[in-house]
Structure formats: C-alpha cells, structure tokens
Design a protein around this motif. Structure first.
Motif, PDB file in Angstrom:
ATOM      1  N   PHE A   3     -10.931  -6.289 -53.103  1.00 43.67           N
ATOM      2  CA  PHE A   3      -9.480  -6.476 -53.044  1.00 43.67           C
ATOM      3  C   PHE A   3      -8.776  -5.416 -53.869  1.00 43.67           C
ATOM      4  N   GLY A   4      -9.316  -5.135 -55.061  1.00 47.87           N
ATOM      5  CA  GLY A   4      -8.711  -4.115 -55.907  1.00 47.87           C
ATOM      6  C   GLY A   4      -8.710  -2.753 -55.249  1.00 47.87           C
ATOM      7  N   LEU A   5      -9.804  -2.405 -54.589  1.00 45.92           N
ATOM      8  CA  LEU A   5      -9.880  -1.126 -53.894  1.00 45.92           C
ATOM      9  C   LEU A   5      -8.882  -1.075 -52.745  1.00 45.92           C
ATOM     10  N   SER A   6      -8.780  -2.166 -51.996  1.00 42.97           N
ATOM     11  CA  SER A   6      -7.833  -2.211 -50.880  1.00 42.97           C
ATOM     12  C   SER A   6      -6.400  -2.080 -51.381  1.00 42.97           C
ATOM     13  N   PHE A   7      -6.107  -2.735 -52.497  1.00 38.29           N
ATOM     14  CA  PHE A   7      -4.754  -2.661 -53.056  1.00 38.29           C
ATOM     15  C   PHE A   7      -4.422  -1.238 -53.490  1.00 38.29           C
ATOM     16  N   ARG A   8      -5.364  -0.606 -54.192  1.00 33.90           N
ATOM     17  CA  ARG A   8      -5.120   0.763 -54.649  1.00 33.90           C
ATOM     18  C   ARG A   8      -4.980   1.721 -53.467  1.00 33.90           C
ATOM     19  N   ALA A   9      -5.811   1.512 -52.450  1.00 33.12           N
ATOM     20  CA  ALA A   9      -5.710   2.362 -51.260  1.00 33.12           C
ATOM     21  C   ALA A   9      -4.359   2.182 -50.578  1.00 33.12           C
ATOM     22  N   GLY A  10      -3.870   0.934 -50.537  1.00 40.46           N
ATOM     23  CA  GLY A  10      -2.562   0.682 -49.948  1.00 40.46           C
ATOM     24  C   GLY A  10      -1.443   1.358 -50.715  1.00 40.46           C
ATOM     25  N   VAL A  11      -1.541   1.316 -52.044  1.00 38.45           N
ATOM     26  CA  VAL A  11      -0.525   1.972 -52.874  1.00 38.45           C
ATOM     27  C   VAL A  11      -0.532   3.478 -52.642  1.00 38.45           C
ATOM     28  N   VAL A  12      -1.724   4.064 -52.589  1.00 36.92           N
ATOM     29  CA  VAL A  12      -1.825   5.512 -52.344  1.00 36.92           C
ATOM     30  C   VAL A  12      -1.248   5.863 -50.978  1.00 36.92           C
TER      31      VAL A  12
END
Length: 284
Positions: A3-12
């Motif tokens: 989830f953390g990776l998906s969130f960071r990818a979404g922000v980028v």
C-alpha cells in the motif's frame, strides 16, 4: 508495504502530471510574445492549420485550460444526435466500444478453444503453427479492403478487423498456458481416472488462466488501438471517425480531447481484465 508503495507511486504520478500541465500551459500561453500579423496573403484558416496565429509567441495548440473548458462542454451533453456528422462524444465512444466488444467476443470464442486444442495436442500444434505464423504478422488494417469488398458493410468489416487482430495473442497465450501446465498435476488426474473434459476444466483451465488472461489483455489493447484507425478509414461513427471529423473541422481541441478519451478508455479496459487476472492467480 504494498500500500505504501502504491501511495508513493500515485503521488509521483500526480506530481509528474502537474509538472506536465504547467509546462504545457506555459508553452501555449505565449510568455514574452510580441504582437505581429500573419504573413501577407495567408488565409487565416490555413494559418490555423499550420499552427500559426496572429500573435507570435502564442501557440495555436490549445492550452490545458482551454481543453478542460471544452471537455466540460462536451461532457455536459455527451449523447446528443444532430445528424450523421454531429453526434455527442458519448455516442461515438459507445459505437466504438460496441464494435470492439463484439469482435473481441468472437475472438474469445475461437481463440480459447483452439488454443486448448493446440496446447493439449502436439500434433495440432505442429500442424497449425505454419498458418499461425503466416497470418499473425499481417497488419489488421490490411484486411480492411478485403473485408469491405466481400462483406460490403463498413460496420461489419470493422468488427471483422477487430476479430482478426484479437485472435492471435489470445490463441498463442492460451496454447502456451495449456502446454505449460505441470505434468505432475496431469499425472495425478490420470491416476485418479479423471476424464479429459473434467481434467480440462478442473486442472488445465485454472492453471492456465493467468496466461490466458495475459493474452486477453494484450488482445483488448490491440483491438482498441485498431478500431480507431479502422473507423478513420470507414467513417460514419465511432471515436476514430470523431477524431478525423474534428481534424477536418480544424478543431484541435476536440482532437486532443478525443485522444485523451481513447487513452483513458483503453486503460479502463486493460484494468478490468487485470482485475480479473488477479482473481484467478494463486500462489503455488
């Protein structure tokens, strides 16, 4: 962690999109431009076609703000119908989706059973491989003149082109997935005297499903890509025809909006099949 990776990818992704829109807005706003007229004798419509405006430094390409405003206008009434050459964006998109899904469904009905046959039978695999290798590289649009000549209906011809371009990835992936089922599982099924039909549905299909869905995802992407080009050729209705018609009207804003709609729709179709693929994928 996922989830953390998906969130960071979404922000980028959002930051990259914002940066792109800012650069686009700045490039089309004419920062520092000075006023000058068009070359003498040049027709304004031709100047618009060539990307020239009466103000140097300001691009004829619409800005994101202009595109957003026009998008709101188009979406406010997407299903209007004012004649053959003036239909809403929703109607045009619906025609394209209908053709794609119909041609794609016919491809599924042929490719998956035939892929099972090829994957389960080395004899059929060798016998059909030359035909597949000859037909697979042919551009789908190369079939369009032949389809129009024989079928004599542009809508059916477009569906046929979708069918012919969707078959090969599904067929090859299905055959590969079926042939790659672990031999231990098949040997256990034979030991338990499981019949061929039951073995195909209870062992081979679940094991090959992720590979089959991968082929289906590839096929839907190709089908959506091809329908746009096919509709530009046959005309009448569809998102591809909408792009071509708006280009003829020199409405670059509508062309860009249609391109965005094509991309978002293609992504949605892919994500639907990706979700189905996740449902049938299990760790061994």
């Amino acid at each position: 962690m996922a989830f953390g990776l998906s969130f960071r990818a979404g922000v980028v992704s959002l930051l990259l999109l914002a940066a792109l829109l800012l650069v686009w807005q700045g490039a089309t706003s004419g920062f520092g431009g000075s006023s000058s007229s068009l070359p003498a004798g040049m027709d304004p419509e031709y100047a618009k076609l060539m990307g020239l405006t009466a103000t140097s430094g300001k691009s004829a390409v619409p800005s994101p703000v202009e595109i957003g405003a026009q998008l709101v206008t188009l979406l406010s009434d997407p299903f209007y119908d004012k004649g053959p050459n003036d239909k809403g964006l929703g109607i045009q998109l619906g025609y394209s989706l209908g053709r794609v899904l119909l041609g794609y469904a016919f491809a599924v009905l042929l490719a998956i059973p035939l892929g099972f046959l090829i994957g389960m039978s080395p004899l059929m695999s060798r016998a059909l491989d030359p035909f597949i290798q000859v037909l697979k590289p042919i551009s789908p649009l190369a079939w369009m003149p032949l389809a129009l000549y024989t079928i004599k209906d542009s809508n059916t011809s477009a569906i046929f082109v979708i069918f012919i371009c969707s078959v090969w990835p599904m067929l090859i992936n299905t055959a590969f997935g079926v042939a790659g089922v672990r031999k231990e599982w098949l040997n256990v099924a034979r030991t338990l005297e499981v019949g061929p039909l039951k073995r195909a549905f209870t062992i081979i299909l679940p094991a090959a499903a992720p590979t089959i869905l991968t082929g289906m995802r590839i096929s839907i992407g190709i089908a959506w890509l091809v329908i746009v080009a096919a509709e530009m050729l046959v005309g009448g209705t569809g998102i591809g025809y909408f792009v071509w018609n708006e280009w003829n009207n020199l409405s670059i804003t509508n062309v860009i909006i249609a391109i965005l709609v094509i991309g978002v729709t293609g992504m949605a179709l892919d994500q639907i099949l990706a979700a189905v693929a996740r449902l049938v994928t299990f760790p061994e």
